[in-house]
Design a protein around this motif. Structure first.
Motif, PDB file in Angstrom:
ATOM      1  N   ILE A 119     -10.664  -0.283   1.671  1.00 60.34           N
ATOM      2  CA  ILE A 119     -11.807   0.210   1.813  1.00 60.34           C
ATOM      3  C   ILE A 119     -12.517  -1.471   2.287  1.00 60.34           C
ATOM      4  CG2 ILE A 119     -14.180   0.979   0.659  1.00 60.34           C
ATOM      5  CD1 ILE A 119     -11.963   3.150   1.726  1.00 60.34           C
ATOM      6  N   ASP A 178       1.701  -2.026   6.595  1.00 61.94           N
ATOM      7  CA  ASP A 178       1.283  -1.280   5.243  1.00 61.94           C
ATOM      8  C   ASP A 178       1.138  -2.206   3.956  1.00 61.94           C
ATOM      9  OD1 ASP A 178       0.241   1.144   4.461  1.00 61.94           O
ATOM     10  OD2 ASP A 178       2.169   1.462   3.423  1.00 61.94           O
ATOM     11  N   TYR A 208      -2.552   4.257   0.144  1.00 59.32           N
ATOM     12  CA  TYR A 208      -3.889   3.664  -0.055  1.00 59.32           C
ATOM     13  C   TYR A 208      -4.660   3.213   1.304  1.00 59.32           C
ATOM     14  CZ  TYR A 208      -2.515   3.836  -4.992  1.00 59.32           C
ATOM     15  OH  TYR A 208      -2.052   4.332  -6.069  1.00 59.32           O
ATOM     16  N   ASN A 209      -5.774   3.285   1.546  1.00 61.67           N
ATOM     17  CA  ASN A 209      -6.635   2.840   2.425  1.00 61.67           C
ATOM     18  C   ASN A 209      -7.140   1.560   1.800  1.00 61.67           C
ATOM     19  OD1 ASN A 209      -5.955   4.597   4.380  1.00 61.67           O
ATOM     20  ND2 ASN A 209      -7.363   6.016   3.639  1.00 61.67           N
ATOM     21  N   LYS A 235      -5.319   7.745  -0.419  1.00 62.67           N
ATOM     22  CA  LYS A 235      -5.597   8.508   0.995  1.00 62.67           C
ATOM     23  C   LYS A 235      -5.699  10.087   0.499  1.00 62.67           C
ATOM     24  CE  LYS A 235      -3.120   5.584   4.181  1.00 62.67           C
ATOM     25  NZ  LYS A 235      -1.908   5.140   5.123  1.00 62.67           N
ATOM     26  N   LEU A 273      -9.649  -0.414  -2.664  1.00 63.65           N
ATOM     27  CA  LEU A 273      -8.716   0.423  -2.422  1.00 63.65           C
ATOM     28  C   LEU A 273      -9.196   1.843  -2.735  1.00 63.65           C
ATOM     29  CD1 LEU A 273      -5.360  -1.309  -3.419  1.00 63.65           C
ATOM     30  CD2 LEU A 273      -6.578  -1.759  -0.965  1.00 63.65           C
ATOM     31  N   GLU A 274      -8.597   2.921  -1.699  1.00 64.13           N
ATOM     32  CA  GLU A 274      -8.697   4.247  -2.001  1.00 64.13           C
ATOM     33  C   GLU A 274      -7.680   5.037  -1.906  1.00 64.13           C
ATOM     34  OE1 GLU A 274     -12.743   6.765  -1.462  1.00 64.13           O
ATOM     35  OE2 GLU A 274     -11.803   6.277   0.321  1.00 64.13           O
ATOM     36  N   LEU A 304       0.899  -1.223  -0.024  1.00 63.71           N
ATOM     37  CA  LEU A 304      -0.018  -0.044   0.035  1.00 63.71           C
ATOM     38  C   LEU A 304       0.998   1.232  -0.003  1.00 63.71           C
ATOM     39  CD1 LEU A 304      -2.599  -1.359   2.654  1.00 63.71           C
ATOM     40  CD2 LEU A 304      -2.955  -1.348   0.241  1.00 63.71           C
TER      41      LEU A 304
END
Length: 655
Positions: free
Chosen positions: A585, A611, A582-583, A655, A652-653, A578
């Motif tokens: 989701i 991470d 990225y978070n 940040k 993923l999204e 990541l």
């Protein structure tokens, strides 16, 4: 009045029921046979055997075995049915002096036209014989004017001088059967072993002794055993993946001639003891005498191989020598057409020739080994009760090195030491030992089978693409086809790129250097040029490699075992970096499904650590064979296996 009304209703119900039934009690055609166009108990059936009848007996004059056969079949779906053309096998002796004859062949197709039954008869020009080899021909005929809804009938008599093989009768096949009847008349002097195969029981099983039934030239000679066997409402045998030959499981009667009591009081034992069979095999020119030629090929091996001190390394070197110098001609053979001398001369030969040479060379170099004869998976199980020579169709070698047993087959350059072809994984074989007597040996894989994959990904934010690497390790029966494809096909990389058309592949590498290694290791990097992005969210399918895309088990009920042939495992590890950008989701839910006693399991775990999103997926089959009562549980487990691989999504999204 109520009683009259009730009787009237019952009468109408009985009449309607009768009108909706096939005529399964006789060979004759009636209107219902043609009007009814489905089978309520199996809506998927393309055809239905309404009635079949068999009658086997010995002819008074010729002593030949005759079998009369009659069959009536309803065709629901002509295009999907295999019953448009019928094939009948014919056997011919080596000197062509004796052969099976097909007599009184008649066949017709019946159709309903404007309410009338129209018969179209088989003509002579629709019957033809095809030669298969020197001992076998096939008589074929094609039913005329066949349509959806047709009913076909055919009848014929098999006249054979080969009385040692009494006519076997299959009650079950790949379409449902309403009524199947088999009648036999067996000359009292003939003693057969009778074996009922399959799960279904006989509805009628009747026998009695008829005195003075068999006459020769008008002189009464013996009594006969008269028998009648009937099965009704027999479901279609539906084949599915992971099974051995259907002949192991379909409902049928098998006959093996045990002995003949001659009129002079002597007894000819046809079914021999294993001791007698070993003696017979020992003197067979194409079998025992080939095995006993212990000096053959003494000068074939180099001094480098002979001087190897470690027994296992020497055994592997001898195995590799035979693999690399003799080519299999795709023929099996065991008890005929076997000559190790010709193999050495021509450098090509059948299974037995190659493996007898391997056995000989191992023993010459103080590595104890013995031939093992077996039946391949498609050939069916071996009868353990009595020696039946034609049950066997393949030979391998068992070598004992440092107290450990190895099954070997040198017919393929891609087989690793201790590995026999998948087709040979058929429960057990007969170990040949002319000194101490033959015995049974379990046929079990001597190697681990598994496929393991490590996938690492990261997102190239600037180019909006996915960067990744794949490392795959294959073991045992998963490695064998990979090695074969790689070392025999120069287009291997091209085919790999065609398989992953959404990827740009580079840095492809195969760490495996030998055709016969037990493993196959490959790796490559890839780029997926476009990300699947919707409303700023990235959607990823983590299963770049899928072990199964659909469940191979779909039957409502399976009456025979699931036979994988070997214990198996699929291990899949996935991680995406990541990089603090990225978070997560959405990540998949953890799943654990196990069969009782941990005989099979599916475990799927996901976690975010350091991470990185990490997924671990393990599918283990800790048995090679699962019984029918485990089928439903195994099918449910497979549903989870497929769903995890086909329905898992990561979201993923940025940040």
């Amino acid at each position: 009045m109520k009683k009259i009304l009730l009787l009237l209703c019952l009468s109408i119900s009985i009449q309607l029921t009768a009108q909706n039934k096939f005529n399964s009690k006789s060979f004759s055609i009636n209107i219902n046979d043609l009007k009814i166009n489905s089978y309520s108990k199996d809506s998927t059936a393309n055809a239905l055997v309404i009635y079949e009848y068999g009658n086997s007996y010995f002819d008074d004059e010729t002593f030949n075995l005759k079998t009369e056969i009659k069959r009536k079949i309803k065709i629901f779906n002509k295009s999907e049915s295999d019953y448009t053309t019928k094939e009948i096998g014919i056997y011919i002796s080596d000197n062509r002096a004796k052969r099976t004859k097909i007599e009184n062949l008649k066949a017709s197709t019946y159709n309903l036209v404007d309410g009338n039954i129209i018969e179209t008869k088989l003509s002579e020009d629709q019957i033809f014989e095809v030669k298969e080899d020197k001992n076998h021909s096939t008589l074929k005929f094609t039913l005329p004017n066949l349509q959806d809804g047709s009913v076909i009938t055919y009848s014929y008599t098999i006249d054979t001088p080969f009385i040692y093989k009494y006519h076997n009768w299959a009650f079950q096949e790949d379409i449902p059967v309403l009524y199947s009847e088999y009648n036999t008349s067996i000359f009292g002097n003939y003693n057969y072993n009778l074996i009922l195969v399959g799960e279904k029981k006989l509805d009628i099983n009747e026998s009695f002794v008829k005195k003075n039934c068999f006459k020769s030239q008008g002189i009464t000679t013996a009594s006969c055993l008269i028998s009648k066997y009937v099965m009704t409402d027999i479901p279609a045998f539906k084949e599915e993946d992971y099974m051995t030959s259907k002949n192991n499981y379909i409902s049928k009667l098998k006959y093996e001639l045990k002995e003949i009591h001659q009129l002079d009081g002597t007894v000819d034992k046809i079914t021999k003891t294993w001791k007698d069979t070993d003696k017979e095999w020992k003197t067979n020119n194409d079998f025992g005498r080939q095995i006993l030629k212990t000096n053959l090929g003494k000068d074939l091996l180099s001094d480098d191989i002979k001087s190897i001190s470690d027994p296992l390394e020497k055994a592997k070197a001898i195995y590799s020598y035979v693999q690399g110098n003799y080519v299999w001609n795709d023929k099996y053979r065991i008890f005929s057409d076997v000559s190790v001398k010709n193999l050495i001369k021509n450098k090509t030969g059948n299974v037995s020739e190659i493996n007898i040479l391997l056995n000989t060379l191992l023993n010459q170099n103080n590595i104890k080994s013995k031939p093992v004869i077996l039946s391949t998976r498609s050939n069916g199980f071996i009868t353990k009760l009595i020696p039946i020579q034609y049950d066997y169709n393949y030979m391998v070698v068992e070598a004992n090195v440092n107290g450990k047993s190895y099954l070997l087959d040198a017919t393929s350059p891609y087989l690793s030491f201790g590995m026999i072809p998948f087709k040979c994984l058929n429960s057990y074989g007969r170990r040949i030992d002319f000194k101490n007597g033959s015995d049974w040996v379990d046929i079990k894989p001597g190697i681990k089978t598994s496929s393991q994959h490590l996938i690492k990904l990261k997102i190239d934010q600037e180019k909006d693409q996915l960067l990744g690497s794949i490392k795959s390790k294959y073991f045992g029966y998963h490695a064998y086809p990979k090695r074969k494809k790689y070392f025999s096909n120069s287009n291997y990389l091209k085919n790999l790129k065609d398989k992953y058309q959404n990827f740009v592949i580079d840095s492809f590498n195969v760490a495996t250097t030998s055709k016969s290694e037990n493993t196959f290791n490959e790796s490559f990097n890839f780029i997926q040029p476009e990300l699947n992005t919707i409303d700023g969210k990235i959607y990823l399918d983590p299963f770049v490699i899928k072990h199964l895309k659909k469940n191979p088990f779909n039957l409502q009920e399976r009456t025979y075992p699931v036979d994988f042939g070997y214990k198996d495992s699929f291990i899949y590890a996935f991680e995406i970096d990541l990089e603090g950008k990225y978070n997560v989701i959405e990540k998949p839910k953890d799943i654990t499904v196990k069969l009782p006693n941990n005989e099979a399991s599916c475990v799927f775990i996901s976690n975010v650590l350091n991470d990185k999103l990490i997924l671990s997926f393990r599918v283990l089959f800790n048995k090679s064979i699962y019984q029918p009562n485990q089928y439903e549980s195994l099918k449910k487990l497979m549903n989870y296996v497929v769903d995890v691989q086909t329905k898992t999504l990561i979201v993923l999204e940025k940040k």
